[in-house]
Design a protein around this motif. Structure first.
Motif, PDB file in Angstrom:
ATOM      1  N   TYR A  86      -7.398 114.641 -10.557  1.00  0.00           N
ATOM      2  CA  TYR A  86      -6.853 115.265  -9.446  1.00  0.00           C
ATOM      3  C   TYR A  86      -6.771 116.857  -9.737  1.00  0.00           C
ATOM      4  O   TYR A  86      -7.087 117.529  -8.986  1.00  0.00           O
ATOM      5  N   ALA A  96      -5.204 114.509  -3.944  1.00  0.00           N
ATOM      6  CA  ALA A  96      -3.815 113.997  -3.604  1.00  0.00           C
ATOM      7  C   ALA A  96      -3.389 114.115  -2.166  1.00  0.00           C
ATOM      8  O   ALA A  96      -3.965 114.854  -1.560  1.00  0.00           O
ATOM      9  N   ARG A 122       2.845 106.851  -0.938  1.00  0.00           N
ATOM     10  CA  ARG A 122       2.231 107.479   0.271  1.00  0.00           C
ATOM     11  C   ARG A 122       2.915 106.705   1.250  1.00  0.00           C
ATOM     12  O   ARG A 122       3.565 107.389   2.360  1.00  0.00           O
ATOM     13  N   TYR A 138      -0.204 110.662  -9.606  1.00  0.00           N
ATOM     14  CA  TYR A 138      -0.795 112.077  -8.997  1.00  0.00           C
ATOM     15  C   TYR A 138      -1.465 111.649  -7.633  1.00  0.00           C
ATOM     16  O   TYR A 138      -1.723 112.776  -7.078  1.00  0.00           O
ATOM     17  N   ALA A 139      -1.563 110.533  -7.003  1.00  0.00           N
ATOM     18  CA  ALA A 139      -2.026 110.349  -5.690  1.00  0.00           C
ATOM     19  C   ALA A 139      -1.389 111.108  -4.705  1.00  0.00           C
ATOM     20  O   ALA A 139      -1.523 111.364  -3.585  1.00  0.00           O
ATOM     21  N   ALA A 167       0.842 114.357  -3.751  1.00  0.00           N
ATOM     22  CA  ALA A 167       0.908 115.824  -4.109  1.00  0.00           C
ATOM     23  C   ALA A 167       2.505 116.091  -4.203  1.00  0.00           C
ATOM     24  O   ALA A 167       3.299 115.638  -3.372  1.00  0.00           O
TER      25      ALA A 167
END
Length: 324
Positions: free
Chosen positions: A34, A41, A128, A152-153, A155
């Motif tokens: 990332y 991200a 998310r 880390y996906a 932000a």
């Protein structure tokens, strides 16, 4: 045994070093993918604050999340909370909590946060999806993630790490030879480090967990914990000795201390067997959210609140994200 290994009091960690090196390699590659742009991200349309830790086990992260949410609410912000929902199994994800949501569905920590703060809370293995569910269900000014420092996906705008001030980082090795999810050097890139108890190092925010009155699970009656008789203490948290030490500092001398695994699932039969009718079963608030549905008259819990010193600059910085 694992505590002895992680604390550096046992040389058996050497046997686990190959697995730790593999864990470290994978976790570093994931983060760097990332950082270097190999993976992208997802950025939410509102600011995101991550509260996490570098080590496995209880560091006081959930009380910090509750403190942060309440502090931001007092500043007029509409706060949403997302969590992995560890220990829960919902029929479908994302799951937005409501008053009827059980710990079996959402996990104990999200339910505790929801009950203590009244904030909108959503759980999903993919954070998310949890953020999107909150944004769809109502107006949210800012999102706080309970854990997820290594996710880390998603932000983030602010990273807060909670450190156990007494255990710190143990022997410093990655899991499973040590307690580390990431190495200590990661602290150089985070926004703030909150030290829970022990000696506060330079640049860290000092925090204490302050217990309130004991609360009866059935009636809601409150009293000083020291007035309870024949206490059997139980804790199913990341580091049960912290709870038992808190009781002793309050002047409570349990006749028995029972430690369970973190996120332990309970039954009425199992907990009823711990204390006789003339005894008092005293547990953490995190345990209480799982036991309230089948509570007995002699069951009590001890809530704690995170109290931080010199946190105003951090709160102002977070609020400025929303203003900007």
């Amino acid at each position: 045994m694992i505590e002895r290994i992680w604390s550096g009091r046992s040389a058996l960690y050497v046997l686990l070093l190959p697995l730790s090196l593999l864990y470290g390699l994978i976790s570093n590659l994931l983060r760097l993918s990332y950082v270097w742009g190999w993976r992208q991200a997802w950025r939410a349309p509102v600011p995101v604050v991550v509260v996490g830790n570098l080590t496995a086990g209880g560091n006081g992260k959930t009380p910090v999340v509750i403190w942060l949410v309440q502090a931001l609410q007092q500043r007029g912000l509409r706060v949403g909370v997302v969590s992995r929902g560890y220990g829960g199994k919902a029929v479908r994800y994302p799951l937005v909590l409501d008053p009827q949501t059980t710990t079996a569905e959402a996990g104990d920590e999200p339910v505790l946060i929801y009950q203590r703060t009244g904030a909108a809370v959503a759980v999903s293995p993919r954070r998310r999806e949890a953020v999107e569910a909150l944004l769809t269900s109502g107006q949210i000014d800012i999102v706080v993630t309970d854990d997820g420092l290594q996710h880390y996906a998603l932000a983030r705008d602010i990273e807060i790490v909670v450190v156990d001030g007494e255990r710190r980082f143990g022997n410093g090795w990655w899991l499973p030879a040590g307690p580390m999810r990431e190495r200590v050097g990661r602290l150089k890139s985070v926004t703030a480090v909150i030290n829970n108890g022990g000696v506060t190092h330079t640049g860290e925010l000092a925090m204490q967990l302050v217990p309130g009155p004991a609360v009866n699970l059935l009636t809601g009656e409150k009293c000083d914990a020291v007035t309870l008789d024949n206490v059997v203490a139980m804790a199913g948290i990341g580091h049960p000795p912290r709870f038992f030490n808190t009781l002793r500092q309050l002047g409570v001398s349990p006749v028995k201390e029972v430690a369970f695994a973190d996120h332990q699932d309970y039954s009425a039969e199992a907990l009823s067997s711990l204390a006789e009718p003339h005894q008092t079963l005293l547990m953490t608030e995190k345990d209480a959210v799982k036991a309230r549905a089948f509570a007995r008259a002699n069951w009590w819990y001890l809530p704690v609140d995170a109290v931080l010193s010199e946190a105003e600059p951090l709160l102002a910085r977070i609020q400025a994200l929303n203003n900007g």
